[in-house]
Design a protein around this motif. Structure first.
Motif, mmCIF file in Angstrom:
data_model
loop_
_atom_site.group_PDB
_atom_site.id
_atom_site.type_symbol
_atom_site.label_atom_id
_atom_site.label_comp_id
_atom_site.label_asym_id
_atom_site.label_seq_id
_atom_site.Cartn_x
_atom_site.Cartn_y
_atom_site.Cartn_z
ATOM 1 N N ALA A 113 -8.534 5.080 -3.456
ATOM 2 C CA ALA A 113 -8.975 4.597 -2.144
ATOM 3 C C ALA A 113 -9.052 3.080 -2.123
ATOM 4 O O ALA A 113 -8.619 2.442 -1.149
ATOM 5 N N ASP A 114 -9.598 2.471 -3.172
ATOM 6 C CA ASP A 114 -9.683 1.020 -3.237
ATOM 7 C C ASP A 114 -8.300 0.373 -3.244
ATOM 8 O O ASP A 114 -8.090 -0.668 -2.626
ATOM 9 N N SER A 115 -7.346 1.011 -3.899
ATOM 10 C CA SER A 115 -6.002 0.448 -4.008
ATOM 11 C C SER A 115 -5.207 0.522 -2.712
ATOM 12 O O SER A 115 -4.388 -0.337 -2.442
ATOM 13 N N VAL A 116 -5.442 1.582 -1.948
ATOM 14 C CA VAL A 116 -4.678 1.742 -0.705
ATOM 15 C C VAL A 116 -5.440 1.232 0.506
ATOM 16 O O VAL A 116 -4.943 1.281 1.629
ATOM 17 N N GLY A 117 -6.660 0.769 0.294
ATOM 18 C CA GLY A 117 -7.425 0.192 1.397
ATOM 19 C C GLY A 117 -8.083 1.226 2.287
ATOM 20 O O GLY A 117 -8.289 0.982 3.466
ATOM 21 N N SER A 118 -8.398 2.383 1.765
ATOM 22 C CA SER A 118 -9.051 3.428 2.578
ATOM 23 C C SER A 118 -10.547 3.408 2.370
ATOM 24 O O SER A 118 -11.060 3.079 1.366
ATOM 25 N N TYR A 141 -0.940 10.176 -3.808
ATOM 26 C CA TYR A 141 -2.315 10.200 -4.313
ATOM 27 C C TYR A 141 -2.456 11.213 -5.449
ATOM 28 O O TYR A 141 -3.138 10.956 -6.444
ATOM 29 N N LYS A 142 -1.801 12.356 -5.316
ATOM 30 C CA LYS A 142 -1.834 13.377 -6.373
ATOM 31 C C LYS A 142 -1.180 12.827 -7.638
ATOM 32 O O LYS A 142 -1.679 13.028 -8.746
ATOM 33 N N ARG A 143 -0.078 12.130 -7.486
ATOM 34 C CA ARG A 143 0.606 11.543 -8.637
ATOM 35 C C ARG A 143 -0.306 10.528 -9.336
ATOM 36 O O ARG A 143 -0.406 10.509 -10.558
ATOM 37 N N ILE A 173 4.901 3.007 -3.235
ATOM 38 C CA ILE A 173 5.445 3.866 -2.171
ATOM 39 C C ILE A 173 4.583 3.756 -0.924
ATOM 40 O O ILE A 173 5.083 3.694 0.196
ATOM 41 N N VAL A 174 3.268 3.723 -1.120
ATOM 42 C CA VAL A 174 2.338 3.621 0.005
ATOM 43 C C VAL A 174 2.178 2.171 0.452
ATOM 44 O O VAL A 174 2.243 1.869 1.646
ATOM 45 N N LEU A 175 2.003 1.280 -0.502
ATOM 46 C CA LEU A 175 1.686 -0.111 -0.156
ATOM 47 C C LEU A 175 2.853 -0.859 0.472
ATOM 48 O O LEU A 175 2.644 -1.719 1.323
ATOM 49 N N GLN A 176 4.071 -0.558 0.061
ATOM 50 C CA GLN A 176 5.229 -1.278 0.566
ATOM 51 C C GLN A 176 5.800 -0.666 1.837
ATOM 52 O O GLN A 176 6.695 -1.227 2.446
ATOM 53 N N ASN A 177 5.305 0.493 2.223
ATOM 54 C CA ASN A 177 5.850 1.188 3.384
ATOM 55 C C ASN A 177 5.472 0.474 4.675
ATOM 56 O O ASN A 177 4.317 0.453 5.065
ATOM 57 N N ASP A 178 6.468 -0.149 5.299
ATOM 58 C CA ASP A 178 6.205 -0.762 6.601
ATOM 59 C C ASP A 178 7.288 -0.384 7.608
ATOM 60 O O ASP A 178 7.348 -0.931 8.681
#
Length: 167
Positions: A162-167, A148-150, A130-135
């Protein structure tokens, strides 16, 4: 332009790259795109964290629907096969806009492009997408926070998230 491998890891990855040939000979993986009737794609209630009732969402969906009515869906949706159904993982805005294009603009869209998610994709990876594909329209902080809660509920640590979403 040719990219240079500067680290040992990069050099080892570069060494695995086959030289030339047909795409099926040089491709790392294969991904087949399919065409599905948009009405055959199931949307899991509550999976997407986007608030489709939010301010400005209706207008942006209508703009996308007009574009889809004119040129079709260009970026494939991502679906998972669950039992005998195709469940949407990524592309709910595009699917909703497609339905608007069909129902309100009379677009004769009989199919949309889809990619089949790997069978190994688990629920946490689907949520992360949901986060990574959102463009398209960016997720709000609250919508990202729900993802993130999920992930936290799946047992992921804050560092893993954080590592997975690049933060």
């Amino acid at each position: 332009m040719t990219f240079t491998a500067n680290t040992e890891l990069a050099k080892s990855i570069q060494a695995m790259a086959p030289a030339g040939g047909k795409i099926r000979d040089v491709a790392v993986t294969r991904s087949d795109m399919y065409q599905l009737n948009p009405f055959s794609i199931k949307v899991e209630e509550g999976f997407n964290t986007r608030n489709f009732d939010g301010q400005g969402v209706s207008e942006s969906l209508n703009e996308l629907a007009q574009s889809i009515a004119n040129v079709g869906v260009k970026r494939p949706l991502l679906v998972r096969r669950v039992d005998s159904e195709y469940v949407l993982v990524d592309g709910e805005r595009r699917l909703r806009a497609t339905m608007i294009a069909i129902n309100e603009y009379g677009a004769e869209i009989r199919s949309v492009p889809v990619l089949l998610a790997p069978q190994s994709m688990n629920d946490a990876e689907a949520a992360l997408s949901i986060v990574l594909q959102n463009d398209g329209v960016p997720l709000t902080l609250l919508e990202r926070g729900k993802v993130y809660k999920r992930l936290s509920n799946f047992g992921w640590t804050l560092k893993e998230i954080a590592d997975s979403v690049g933060s």
